[in-house]
Design a protein around this motif. Structure first.
Motif, PDB file in Angstrom:
ATOM      1  N   ASP A 299       0.839  -1.206   0.000  1.00  0.00           N
ATOM      2  CA  ASP A 299       0.000   0.000   0.000  1.00  0.00           C
ATOM      3  C   ASP A 299       0.871   1.252   0.000  1.00  0.00           C
ATOM      4  O   ASP A 299       0.606   2.223  -0.718  1.00  0.00           O
ATOM      5  CB  ASP A 299      -0.920   0.014   1.227  1.00  0.00           C
ATOM      6  N   ASP A 300       1.904   1.236   0.830  1.00  0.00           N
ATOM      7  CA  ASP A 300       2.802   2.382   0.918  1.00  0.00           C
ATOM      8  C   ASP A 300       3.529   2.597  -0.404  1.00  0.00           C
ATOM      9  O   ASP A 300       3.596   3.726  -0.910  1.00  0.00           O
ATOM     10  CB  ASP A 300       3.814   2.159   2.042  1.00  0.00           C
ATOM     11  N   ALA A 301       4.079   1.529  -0.987  1.00  0.00           N
ATOM     12  CA  ALA A 301       4.872   1.672  -2.201  1.00  0.00           C
ATOM     13  C   ALA A 301       4.032   2.110  -3.394  1.00  0.00           C
ATOM     14  O   ALA A 301       4.471   2.928  -4.210  1.00  0.00           O
ATOM     15  CB  ALA A 301       5.576   0.348  -2.517  1.00  0.00           C
ATOM     16  N   ILE A 302       2.823   1.592  -3.508  1.00  0.00           N
ATOM     17  CA  ILE A 302       1.954   1.938  -4.640  1.00  0.00           C
ATOM     18  C   ILE A 302       1.635   3.424  -4.632  1.00  0.00           C
ATOM     19  O   ILE A 302       1.544   4.067  -5.683  1.00  0.00           O
ATOM     20  CB  ILE A 302       0.685   1.069  -4.598  1.00  0.00           C
ATOM     21  N   SER A 303       1.493   3.987  -3.449  1.00  0.00           N
ATOM     22  CA  SER A 303       1.246   5.424  -3.346  1.00  0.00           C
ATOM     23  C   SER A 303       2.549   6.224  -3.440  1.00  0.00           C
ATOM     24  O   SER A 303       2.613   7.252  -4.112  1.00  0.00           O
ATOM     25  CB  SER A 303       0.547   5.732  -2.024  1.00  0.00           C
ATOM     26  N   ARG A 304       3.589   5.730  -2.785  1.00  0.00           N
ATOM     27  CA  ARG A 304       4.863   6.447  -2.717  1.00  0.00           C
ATOM     28  C   ARG A 304       5.460   6.697  -4.103  1.00  0.00           C
ATOM     29  O   ARG A 304       6.014   7.763  -4.375  1.00  0.00           O
ATOM     30  CB  ARG A 304       5.852   5.639  -1.865  1.00  0.00           C
ATOM     31  N   PHE A 305       5.351   5.716  -4.984  1.00  0.00           N
ATOM     32  CA  PHE A 305       6.000   5.813  -6.291  1.00  0.00           C
ATOM     33  C   PHE A 305       5.047   6.230  -7.408  1.00  0.00           C
ATOM     34  O   PHE A 305       5.446   6.266  -8.572  1.00  0.00           O
ATOM     35  CB  PHE A 305       6.675   4.484  -6.636  1.00  0.00           C
ATOM     36  N   HIS A 306       3.809   6.544  -7.057  1.00  0.00           N
ATOM     37  CA  HIS A 306       2.860   7.023  -8.062  1.00  0.00           C
ATOM     38  C   HIS A 306       3.359   8.359  -8.629  1.00  0.00           C
ATOM     39  O   HIS A 306       3.805   9.237  -7.903  1.00  0.00           O
ATOM     40  CB  HIS A 306       1.484   7.211  -7.428  1.00  0.00           C
ATOM     41  N   GLY A 307       3.278   8.498  -9.942  1.00  0.00           N
ATOM     42  CA  GLY A 307       3.782   9.698 -10.593  1.00  0.00           C
ATOM     43  C   GLY A 307       5.222   9.578 -11.035  1.00  0.00           C
ATOM     44  O   GLY A 307       5.696  10.398 -11.835  1.00  0.00           O
ATOM     45  N   HIS A 308       5.927   8.575 -10.519  1.00  0.00           N
ATOM     46  CA  HIS A 308       7.322   8.324 -10.910  1.00  0.00           C
ATOM     47  C   HIS A 308       7.434   7.088 -11.806  1.00  0.00           C
ATOM     48  O   HIS A 308       8.274   7.047 -12.709  1.00  0.00           O
ATOM     49  CB  HIS A 308       8.197   8.144  -9.675  1.00  0.00           C
ATOM     50  N   TYR A 309       6.597   6.082 -11.521  1.00  0.00           N
ATOM     51  CA  TYR A 309       6.589   4.842 -12.296  1.00  0.00           C
ATOM     52  C   TYR A 309       5.144   4.425 -12.513  1.00  0.00           C
ATOM     53  O   TYR A 309       4.285   4.654 -11.669  1.00  0.00           O
ATOM     54  CB  TYR A 309       7.340   3.723 -11.561  1.00  0.00           C
ATOM     55  N   ASP A 310       4.905   3.767 -13.638  1.00  0.00           N
ATOM     56  CA  ASP A 310       3.563   3.274 -13.920  1.00  0.00           C
ATOM     57  C   ASP A 310       3.214   2.048 -13.089  1.00  0.00           C
ATOM     58  O   ASP A 310       2.048   1.801 -12.781  1.00  0.00           O
ATOM     59  CB  ASP A 310       3.423   2.902 -15.399  1.00  0.00           C
ATOM     60  N   ALA A 311       4.221   1.250 -12.759  1.00  0.00           N
ATOM     61  CA  ALA A 311       3.946  -0.023 -12.096  1.00  0.00           C
ATOM     62  C   ALA A 311       5.119  -0.438 -11.222  1.00  0.00           C
ATOM     63  O   ALA A 311       6.255   0.011 -11.406  1.00  0.00           O
ATOM     64  CB  ALA A 311       3.641  -1.112 -13.128  1.00  0.00           C
ATOM     65  N   LEU A 312       4.816  -1.322 -10.274  1.00  0.00           N
ATOM     66  CA  LEU A 312       5.803  -1.983  -9.437  1.00  0.00           C
ATOM     67  C   LEU A 312       5.777  -3.461  -9.785  1.00  0.00           C
ATOM     68  O   LEU A 312       4.706  -4.064  -9.904  1.00  0.00           O
ATOM     69  CB  LEU A 312       5.479  -1.802  -7.951  1.00  0.00           C
ATOM     70  N   VAL A 313       6.950  -4.066  -9.943  1.00  0.00           N
ATOM     71  CA  VAL A 313       7.029  -5.467 -10.343  1.00  0.00           C
ATOM     72  C   VAL A 313       7.480  -6.311  -9.154  1.00  0.00           C
ATOM     73  O   VAL A 313       8.496  -6.026  -8.516  1.00  0.00           O
ATOM     74  CB  VAL A 313       8.017  -5.649 -11.516  1.00  0.00           C
ATOM     75  N   CYS A 314       6.714  -7.344  -8.859  1.00  0.00           N
ATOM     76  CA  CYS A 314       7.086  -8.294  -7.816  1.00  0.00           C
ATOM     77  C   CYS A 314       6.652  -9.686  -8.260  1.00  0.00           C
ATOM     78  O   CYS A 314       5.856  -9.840  -9.191  1.00  0.00           O
ATOM     79  CB  CYS A 314       6.463  -7.934  -6.470  1.00  0.00           C
ATOM     80  N   GLY A 315       7.189 -10.713  -7.632  1.00  0.00           N
ATOM     81  CA  GLY A 315       6.853 -12.071  -8.030  1.00  0.00           C
ATOM     82  C   GLY A 315       6.838 -13.019  -6.854  1.00  0.00           C
ATOM     83  O   GLY A 315       7.595 -12.855  -5.887  1.00  0.00           O
ATOM     84  N   PHE A 316       5.952 -14.019  -6.925  1.00  0.00           N
ATOM     85  CA  PHE A 316       5.852 -15.060  -5.904  1.00  0.00           C
ATOM     86  C   PHE A 316       5.480 -16.380  -6.567  1.00  0.00           C
ATOM     87  O   PHE A 316       4.798 -16.409  -7.595  1.00  0.00           O
ATOM     88  CB  PHE A 316       4.776 -14.715  -4.868  1.00  0.00           C
TER      89      PHE A 316
END
Length: 363
Positions: A299-316
């Motif tokens: 939740d923090d990262a999705i808001s923190r990096f909004h406007g700088h990157y379109d997406a965050l990539v993670c995998g499980f």
């Protein structure tokens, strides 16, 4: 044309980059996974000790026909840190795919592997060419033992409100946090198969951590104790996902899709030749593998990096309870098959029941 297989040298960089640029991944959106400006810089991030080989013409000048990397990195296996090879970046020029070059590559690989040694590799589910060749079980090739499915999520960034528990703090880390980060990574990482084992002091300038610093983590403290961690890594300086073209009709749909993404958040599709805008997450650990702690970090990262990157990539891996968390966000999902590769029998019997982990930043 007759080719010989030899170990790659730094001066092969330009030829390897040209080969990578000429072997795109087809589909509705044609993508190319590139390693500009320095293939070897990225190879040292994927593996602590790269082991890169190329196929070159035996006689006269000519382009490199193939490349692969089977370098080592230390990972946790059954609770012990050990070096394990990761087979990746196998690219064969279209002009060489009907010849014997693949078998020559694997004959060389057989010489490199020790008795009983096995490797990890991943293959995109949509990469039918690889699944039907190297993972086909053909004579002379090693056996690819299926060992799980990986969900890679591109989580769309957006501004969002978040509420933390009263005793919780989320903040970006710094130099003073490295000891706590190291302790959390070692303890929680040892509970999973294939979690990277590395000294976090290497973020101060080591080639294995190119582009990282002590500030490239977000930590979750509860009651003053570090309970969760998420690294973030802008890897544009070592690898890029470039859009080469769109299927018929996708050119018009791209503009409609981008308008929708601008309004609701999403991955904007660039014009042909452009690269996708994303930030890669790494070192995702939370105490006792608790999904609710990972949700706070995401939740923090999705808001923190909004406007700088379109997406965050993670995998499980799909069997990991933490995989349920990214599934609850707006995302683009890619599936990959994970294999253990061996010439000497099935290595899966050597593994205990720990959950597997994938570090998508080092694929």
């Amino acid at each position: 044309m007759n080719y010989r297989i030899r170990q790659a040298r730094e001066e092969d960089n330009g030829a390897i980059l040209s080969l990578l640029q000429g072997t795109p991944q087809p589909g509705a959106v044609t993508l190319n996974f590139e390693r500009n400006p320095d293939y070897f810089r990225g190879a040292r991030v994927t593996c602590e000790e790269p082991d890169v080989w190329v196929a070159e013409p035996r006689e006269g000048e000519g382009p490199i026909g193939a490349v692969y990397n089977v370098g080592w990195r230390h990972v946790w296996v059954n609770g012990q840190a050990r070096p394990v090879r990761y087979a990746h970046d196998l690219r064969i020029s279209p002009q060489c795919r009907n010849g014997m070059i693949l078998h020559r590559l694997f004959r060389q690989l057989r010489k490199q592997l020790g008795d009983g040694e096995w490797m990890q590799t991943t293959v995109l589910r949509d990469n039918m060419a690889s699944l039907s060749t190297v993972a086909s079980g053909r004579a002379g090739l090693p056996t690819y033992y299926p060992s799980g499915t990986i969900e890679t999520s591109m989580l769309y960034t957006r501004a969002r409100r978040r509420k933390l528990p009263d005793d919780a703090v989320i903040r970006q880390t710094g130099e003073a946090d490295l000891d706590a980060i190291s302790q959390l990574l070692r303890y929680q990482g040892s509970q999973k198969q294939f979690f990277p084992y590395w000294d976090v002091s290497r973020v101060r300038g080591d080639a294995y951590c190119y582009g990282l610093s002590p500030r490239n983590f977000i930590g979750l403290w509860i009651g003053g104790v570090l309970k969760g961690l998420m690294g973030f890594w802008d890897q544009q300086g070592i690898k890029q996902t470039r859009v080469l073209g769109y299927a018929r009709g996708m050119g018009v749909m791209r503009h409609l899709y981008n308008t929708h993404s601008l309004l609701r958040g999403g991955m904007k599709l660039p014009a042909p030749g452009g690269v996708l805008s994303y930030l890669t997450l790494h070192s995702l650990v939370v105490e006792d593998n608790r999904p609710e702690l990972l949700r706070l970090l995401l939740d923090d990262a999705i808001s923190r990096f909004h406007g700088h990157y379109d997406a965050l990539v993670c995998g499980f891996f799909t069997q990991d309870p933490l995989a349920r968390v990214p599934a609850s966000y707006r995302r683009r999902l890619l599936l990959s098959d994970h294999f253990l590769v061996s010439y000497d029998g099935d290595p899966r019997d050597q593994l205990d029941g720990r959950l597997p982990y994938v570090e998508v930043a080092r694929l």
